[in-house]
Scaffold this active site. Sequence first.
Site, mmCIF file in Angstrom:
data_model
loop_
_atom_site.group_PDB
_atom_site.id
_atom_site.type_symbol
_atom_site.label_atom_id
_atom_site.label_comp_id
_atom_site.label_asym_id
_atom_site.label_seq_id
_atom_site.Cartn_x
_atom_site.Cartn_y
_atom_site.Cartn_z
ATOM 1 N N ALA A 101 0.862 -1.193 0.000
ATOM 2 C CA ALA A 101 0.000 0.000 0.000
ATOM 3 C C ALA A 101 0.892 1.235 0.000
ATOM 4 O O ALA A 101 2.113 1.125 0.173
ATOM 5 C CB ALA A 101 -0.887 0.020 1.232
ATOM 6 N N LYS A 102 0.340 2.378 -0.182
ATOM 7 C CA LYS A 102 1.078 3.631 -0.029
ATOM 8 C C LYS A 102 0.070 4.732 0.240
ATOM 9 O O LYS A 102 -1.106 4.619 -0.136
ATOM 10 C CB LYS A 102 1.857 3.961 -1.307
#
Length: 410
Positions: A101-102
């Site tokens: 994720a980011k």
Amino acid sequence: MSSVDAARRYFDTAADHLQLAPDVRTLLLTPEREVKVQIAVPLDSGQIGTFIGYRIQHDCARGPFKGGLRYHPEVDADEVLTLAQLMTWKTAVLDLPYGGAKGGISVDTKTLSLRELEAVTRVFVDKIHDMIGPDLDIPAPDMGTNAQVMAWFFNQYGKHHGYSPACVTGKPLELHGSQGREEATGRGVMIVTRELLTQVGRDLKGTTIALQGFGNVGSFAGRFFHEAGAKVVAVSDVAGGLFNPQGLDIPQLLTHQASNRGITGFPGARAISNDELLSLNVDVLVPAALGNVLTKSNAAEVQAKFIVEAANGPTHPDADELFQKKGIIVVPDILANAGGVTVSYFEWVQNRQQYDWDLDEIRGKLERRMSRAFDAVWRLSVDQKLPMRTAAYILGIDRVNKATKLAGLL
Ligand code: NAD
């Protein structure tokens, strides 16, 4: 070409080797969830500041989503998606039990007071807390964020869900952080550089290095290179670079940086531009700042024999092709800068066990994980005569693909 398209080229090269069908590629590339939120806070001036925040959860076939939070004016949905995908392959290459994720906020932190930065972070948490959690998605620091930001994140998250230190990593030691987390990415960069040099019959001692970026990752990498006897001849930050062919005194430079809020004006070195730094005649070039700094327009000037990607996405695929032709070995970001997420994993494990490990234990565990991942990528690259980037992508994508299949999704 957008950053998503550039990342797609790297993905497709590896997917071709793995002979993945088009529907499988689409499944593996499509993010699980993309969230974009408004962050409105009162500024010290009395005006209202409005910022845009993102959290993109790419893949969770191998475990909870994991990835940093970036505060930078250039943060946008494209960049965050690209970085989220990189996290998925990175956690798989390191064999950590996570997906990718980011997140980030499009903001120039230099324009904010500490109070405003805290307010922005807390409102961001209020907007995304229901998609975060120790078994769901665990953020961490990245460009423009640090342990203090993670402390605010942890505290604000607790207001919604109760005491939960494993909801975020990269926290200060006083608030359930881990020994060795701050230095971890830079330390990992040194470890893979040393392993690479060993494979080609060389040593870190006396090796010349140019480092672009002297923030968290660059400054720790510089410190560890210096301790190992390498000659860090050039470093830079956003304001410009320094060059000394005899090697910079890194401990003194760190002291200068701390008292001058930057590296500019350090005595005993010649000022150079960031562009000059990239084309210096050194053994190892380490981009440790922004993405997309090595492009078609400057790749021909690069004289380094090795490039170790401490930053995420520093090399455009066109430049990468040229480096292959020139015989420059590139250690890709999804391996080279994975020390940070590896010690983030250790922090998460310690938080869940409510038990802490000392620095030697952390460093030993990091050393083993990074060397093991380096070996796996190096062997695949040598056996199949592939660039290290393609080998790393093959390893990462194959693990995610297999987990997806075993879970019954394919
Ligand atoms: P940071 O904010 O601590 O430092 C960034 C450095 O880059 C600073 O020295 C800054 O002056 C410099 N910089 C900014 N713009 C520049 C420009 N235009 N030209 C030259 N230098 C410039 O960030 P960081 O945490 O050290 O992250 C650096 C890179 O490493 C990013 O690509 C990040 O995604 C990646 N990374 C960080 C971690 C981590 O644990 N912090 C982990 C993995 C990857």
